[in-house]
Write a protein that holds these residues in place. Sequence first.
Motif, PDB file in Angstrom:
ATOM      1  N   PHE A   4      28.801   9.120  42.654  1.00 37.55           N
ATOM      2  CA  PHE A   4      28.689   8.216  44.153  1.00 37.55           C
ATOM      3  C   PHE A   4      29.856   8.210  44.544  1.00 37.55           C
ATOM      4  N   ARG A   5      31.223   7.930  43.887  1.00 39.49           N
ATOM      5  CA  ARG A   5      32.466   7.977  44.990  1.00 39.49           C
ATOM      6  C   ARG A   5      32.342   9.443  45.555  1.00 39.49           C
ATOM      7  N   LEU A   6      32.249  10.137  44.527  1.00 39.73           N
ATOM      8  CA  LEU A   6      32.509  11.398  45.343  1.00 39.73           C
ATOM      9  C   LEU A   6      31.255  12.019  47.038  1.00 39.73           C
ATOM     10  N   LEU A   7      29.936  11.244  46.437  1.00 40.88           N
ATOM     11  CA  LEU A   7      28.684  11.322  47.661  1.00 40.88           C
ATOM     12  C   LEU A   7      29.603  10.320  48.854  1.00 40.88           C
ATOM     13  N   HIS A   8      29.979   9.375  48.339  1.00 41.16           N
ATOM     14  CA  HIS A   8      30.699   8.675  49.217  1.00 41.16           C
ATOM     15  C   HIS A   8      31.377   8.723  50.261  1.00 41.16           C
ATOM     16  N   HIS A   9      32.632   9.801  49.559  1.00 38.77           N
ATOM     17  CA  HIS A   9      33.682  10.578  50.028  1.00 38.77           C
ATOM     18  C   HIS A   9      32.880  11.416  51.535  1.00 38.77           C
ATOM     19  N   TRP A  10      32.278  11.472  50.921  1.00 42.32           N
ATOM     20  CA  TRP A  10      31.686  13.401  51.624  1.00 42.32           C
ATOM     21  C   TRP A  10      30.737  12.926  52.558  1.00 42.32           C
ATOM     22  N   LEU A  11      30.181  11.949  52.417  1.00 35.44           N
ATOM     23  CA  LEU A  11      28.587  11.448  53.121  1.00 35.44           C
ATOM     24  C   LEU A  11      29.566  10.130  54.099  1.00 35.44           C
ATOM     25  N   VAL A  12      28.959   9.344  53.924  1.00 33.77           N
ATOM     26  CA  VAL A  12      29.334   7.828  54.408  1.00 33.77           C
ATOM     27  C   VAL A  12      31.074   7.870  54.719  1.00 33.77           C
ATOM     28  N   PRO A  13      31.537   7.456  56.610  1.00 32.73           N
ATOM     29  CA  PRO A  13      32.766   7.464  56.894  1.00 32.73           C
ATOM     30  C   PRO A  13      33.172   6.395  56.674  1.00 32.73           C
ATOM     31  N   HIS A  14      34.333   5.853  55.812  1.00 29.85           N
ATOM     32  CA  HIS A  14      35.774   4.624  55.825  1.00 29.85           C
ATOM     33  C   HIS A  14      36.626   4.765  55.500  1.00 29.85           C
ATOM     34  N   GLU A  15      37.121   4.727  55.071  1.00 37.23           N
ATOM     35  CA  GLU A  15      38.877   4.537  55.343  1.00 37.23           C
ATOM     36  C   GLU A  15      39.879   5.520  54.772  1.00 37.23           C
ATOM     37  N   ALA A  16      39.160   6.129  53.345  1.00 40.51           N
ATOM     38  CA  ALA A  16      39.575   7.104  52.823  1.00 40.51           C
ATOM     39  C   ALA A  16      39.543   8.229  53.407  1.00 40.51           C
ATOM     40  N   ASN A  17      38.683   8.279  54.325  1.00 40.70           N
ATOM     41  CA  ASN A  17      37.943   9.940  54.722  1.00 40.70           C
ATOM     42  C   ASN A  17      38.531   9.750  56.302  1.00 40.70           C
ATOM     43  N   ASN A  18      39.390   8.407  56.802  1.00 37.35           N
ATOM     44  CA  ASN A  18      39.301   8.102  58.074  1.00 37.35           C
ATOM     45  C   ASN A  18      38.167   8.853  59.133  1.00 37.35           C
ATOM     46  N   HIS A  19      37.078   7.313  58.494  1.00 34.15           N
ATOM     47  CA  HIS A  19      36.014   7.288  58.900  1.00 34.15           C
ATOM     48  C   HIS A  19      35.903   7.451  59.903  1.00 34.15           C
ATOM     49  N   ARG A  20      35.710   8.934  59.033  1.00 33.44           N
ATOM     50  CA  ARG A  20      34.844  10.586  59.178  1.00 33.44           C
ATOM     51  C   ARG A  20      33.970  10.984  58.068  1.00 33.44           C
TER      52      ARG A  20
END
Length: 323
Positions: A4-20
Amino acid sequence: MRLFRLLHHWLVPHEANNHRAKALHHEALFAYVLLLAVFNLGIRYFHGKMPDVLGYATDIRVEQLVAATNAKRAEYGLSPVSLNGALSAAAAAKAADMFANNYWAHNSPGGKTPWDFIIGAGYRYTLAGENLAKNFQTSDGVVEAWMNSETHRANIVKGGYKEVGFAVVNGVLNGEETTLVVQMFGTTSAPIAQIPKAEAAGPAPTVAPTTAPVVEEVVPEPVALVPAEPAAVNTTPAPAPAANFGSGFSFERVVSVPKINISTLTSNVALVVVGLLIGLLAVDAFVIRKKRVVRLAGHNIAHILFLITMVISGLGIVRGSLL
């Protein structure tokens, strides 16, 4: 949970992926392009190795081409053209020559013209024309493409033509599997009024011209003349037998139904990839707007509209070409 965290990182913008979403980063986009290139190369490789499994679906038949041609002529109030055996023999000879000498042109590399094939088939004409097409999937698709081209349409809807010949044959042309369609029009006699004044030399003759008939190509060129004593007319309605050109040729139809149609496969893959990108951009735009994140670059709506435009344009692309 880790997935779930991996998919969230790849598909949803947030702080950890520089909001993209990571799937929209430049590295990921480059990977998509690379994968599509590998996919395209794989298609070509396996198509060459297993054309019956992975190939282009084709269903082109002479009888359907004649019917579609006459349907277009009827729309212009013209009488139908009849299928002529000599013109079909000429078209078959032209198709065989194109494959044998590996060229895609009205004139052969040795200078042989369409009119040479018509005369060689024993057709004594006063007016003649040729249309060529390759790599279309259906008979209607071929005729529609000709009608969308001004010069090819001019041949189909020319009132002076009375007869037509066709050859449909599959082979390898310039290293590519090719379905070739040759269409040859002709008439063996024409009223004097149908001969353009610009093509007539001196006073109008009192009889239909038979010693110096006028020739018309797809692309307007200087008038060519038929020799004074061409062979007699052959009015047999059937196309020339394939045996004249070798047992490997068939000139009346090409019907190919591979297990996997390349055109359908590539279209579906492209639609899936573009659909996923549009979905990711839509999610990205929604999350960024909700969180009120300010970006200096990146306009998702513009990107989505661009991708939609690309899809629409891609769906309108036809594999075939004309000459």
